[in-house]
Design a protein around this motif. Structure first.
Motif, mmCIF file in Angstrom:
data_model
loop_
_atom_site.group_PDB
_atom_site.id
_atom_site.type_symbol
_atom_site.label_atom_id
_atom_site.label_comp_id
_atom_site.label_asym_id
_atom_site.label_seq_id
_atom_site.Cartn_x
_atom_site.Cartn_y
_atom_site.Cartn_z
ATOM 1 N N ARG A 28 40.858 27.618 30.155
ATOM 2 C CA ARG A 28 40.989 26.570 30.182
ATOM 3 C C ARG A 28 39.620 26.448 28.502
ATOM 4 N N GLU A 29 38.893 26.699 28.729
ATOM 5 C CA GLU A 29 37.462 27.327 27.912
ATOM 6 C C GLU A 29 37.606 27.947 26.313
ATOM 7 N N ASN A 30 38.858 29.087 27.157
ATOM 8 C CA ASN A 30 39.004 29.570 25.503
ATOM 9 C C ASN A 30 40.200 29.781 25.456
ATOM 10 N N TRP A 31 41.215 29.190 25.702
ATOM 11 C CA TRP A 31 42.937 28.531 25.643
ATOM 12 C C TRP A 31 42.799 28.894 23.969
ATOM 13 N N LYS A 32 42.271 28.361 22.564
ATOM 14 C CA LYS A 32 42.747 28.995 21.167
ATOM 15 C C LYS A 32 42.594 30.109 21.138
ATOM 16 N N PRO A 33 41.548 30.596 21.278
ATOM 17 C CA PRO A 33 41.316 32.095 20.463
ATOM 18 C C PRO A 33 42.132 32.849 21.263
ATOM 19 N N THR A 38 46.231 36.703 21.187
ATOM 20 C CA THR A 38 47.360 37.477 21.346
ATOM 21 C C THR A 38 48.245 37.273 20.704
ATOM 22 N N THR A 39 48.694 35.939 19.977
ATOM 23 C CA THR A 39 49.842 35.873 18.799
ATOM 24 C C THR A 39 49.553 37.724 17.911
ATOM 25 N N TYR A 40 48.627 36.960 16.753
ATOM 26 C CA TYR A 40 48.873 37.555 16.289
ATOM 27 C C TYR A 40 48.722 39.052 16.389
ATOM 28 N N GLY A 93 51.047 46.437 26.572
ATOM 29 C CA GLY A 93 50.287 46.242 28.409
ATOM 30 C C GLY A 93 49.065 46.843 28.722
ATOM 31 N N ILE A 94 48.968 47.952 27.400
ATOM 32 C CA ILE A 94 47.817 48.315 27.867
ATOM 33 C C ILE A 94 46.886 47.608 25.959
ATOM 34 N N LEU A 95 47.433 46.840 25.055
ATOM 35 C CA LEU A 95 46.970 46.210 24.014
ATOM 36 C C LEU A 95 46.753 44.723 24.644
ATOM 37 N N ILE A 96 47.534 44.318 25.227
ATOM 38 C CA ILE A 96 47.212 42.610 25.898
ATOM 39 C C ILE A 96 45.262 43.184 27.085
ATOM 40 N N TYR A 277 57.164 37.479 24.582
ATOM 41 C CA TYR A 277 56.172 37.135 24.261
ATOM 42 C C TYR A 277 55.313 36.196 25.777
ATOM 43 N N GLY A 278 56.053 35.796 25.785
ATOM 44 C CA GLY A 278 56.324 34.920 27.779
ATOM 45 C C GLY A 278 55.418 35.741 28.415
ATOM 46 N N SER A 279 55.553 36.855 28.434
ATOM 47 C CA SER A 279 55.348 37.993 29.658
ATOM 48 C C SER A 279 54.079 38.611 29.073
ATOM 49 N N TYR A 280 53.567 38.559 28.237
ATOM 50 C CA TYR A 280 52.271 38.626 27.892
ATOM 51 C C TYR A 280 51.528 37.981 27.755
#
Length: 317
Positions: A28-33, A38-40, A93-96, A277-280
């Protein structure tokens, strides 16, 4: 003026409820980064995975529609698409996982937490972590293969003609692997967050994992359940759309092509991107929970915080 919340302490012994609470607090505190990075990092892979997933399903669907028997429906391209999909999924999986642990490490190291953190600043941690995770993944597969080979070899020597013993042996071997697989989940955070080598972190992960097996199981169960729900919600639109396409394939024309428009194919492609994307995103819940359990397990079994305080006191004196 709003007072800044104190940083979450990572290495701290916590109860089961506190581990869940602090995991949600961190997200919750870090959802923006978390969301931005994750998107990038993952969106390009999501695009590739969606393409491979849809092509694989298309080849399978067309093959069944055109084939006169089950053997005729097997297309070599299906193996190609599936193999490529699995390789890309393994890389994803490795990257995320590497990204999540790099963010947690950056959060504990930086006074301002994750404020202003970028992918370029995390690049050394991401590269180093990804290489370690690749080694962990390959070694995990090797350990399982060797273990099952030894079990099969032992059964063949003891009772070469006993099918019942072979089945019982495989069931017991599977149960043993599942029992040890849970502590092995701590292999990744022990290696990446603990700063140890791949082999040294394996033994430490098994030790602290077995000593805190019950708590680890509960954290993995709850976080895994939440992850599965989020993943299911993101995957549902694609499954519904593909089910509709499968129904349309029953009205196959003589050419064998499924009657779906280019626009519908594009919608399936976009929904596939959302699913992957949702799975990551869903995996963030699992690995954050596992990471904070690792911090709890290390503090409980090794008293890292006490040792650090003693070292700092000696330096000051």
């Amino acid at each position: 003026m709003e007072t800044e919340k104190p940083k979450i302490e990572f290495y701290r012994e916590r109860s089961f409820g506190e581990k869940l609470s602090v995991s949600f607090d961190f997200i919750r505190e870090n959802w923006k980064p978390l969301l931005k990075l994750t998107t990038y990092l993952m969106l390009p892979l999501c695009v590739i995975q969606s393409f491979l997933m849809n092509k694989s399903m298309d080849v399978s669907l067309y093959g069944v529609a055109e084939a006169e028997s089950l053997l005729d429906s097997i297309n070599p391209m299906l193996w190609v698409y599936n193999s490529c999909f699995l390789l890309v999924a393994m890389l994803g999986g490795i990257l995320i996982t590497s990204l999540i642990f790099a963010l947690i490490q950056a959060y504990t190291e930086r006074e301002e937490g994750l404020k202003g953190v970028t992918l370029s600043s995390l690049k050394p941690k991401l590269v180093h972590g990804s290489l370690k995770l690749l080694g962990i993944s390959l070694l995990s597969i090797l350990i399982i293969v060797v273990f099952y080979s030894l079990v099969l070899g032992a059964i063949a020597l003891i009772a070469p003609n006993s099918e019942a013993l072979a089945v019982v042996g495989m069931v017991l071997a599977t149960f043993f692997i599942l029992l040890l697989a849970l502590p092995l989940i701590l292999w990744a955070p022990t290696c990446l967050l603990g700063g140890q080598g791949v082999f040294a972190s394996l033994f430490k992960a098994c030790r602290i994992g077995l000593l805190t097996w019950g708590g680890l199981f509960l954290v993995f169960l709850i976080m895994g359940l939440m992850s599965s729900i989020l993943q299911g919600v993101c995957a549902l639109p694609w499954y519904i759309a593909f089910a509709v396409k499968s129904l349309l394939s029953m009205g196959v024309v003589e050419s064998g092509e499924v009657s779906s428009s280019l626009g519908y194919e594009f919608v399936l492609y976009l929904l596939g991107i959302i699913e992957v994307y949702g799975s990551y995103l869903a995996s963030i819940f699992v690995w954050v929970g596992i990471a904070f359990h690792y911090g709890h397990a290390v503090e409980k079994t090794d008293s890292v915080k006490i040792e650090e305080d003693i070292e700092n006191f000696e330096k000051l004196s």
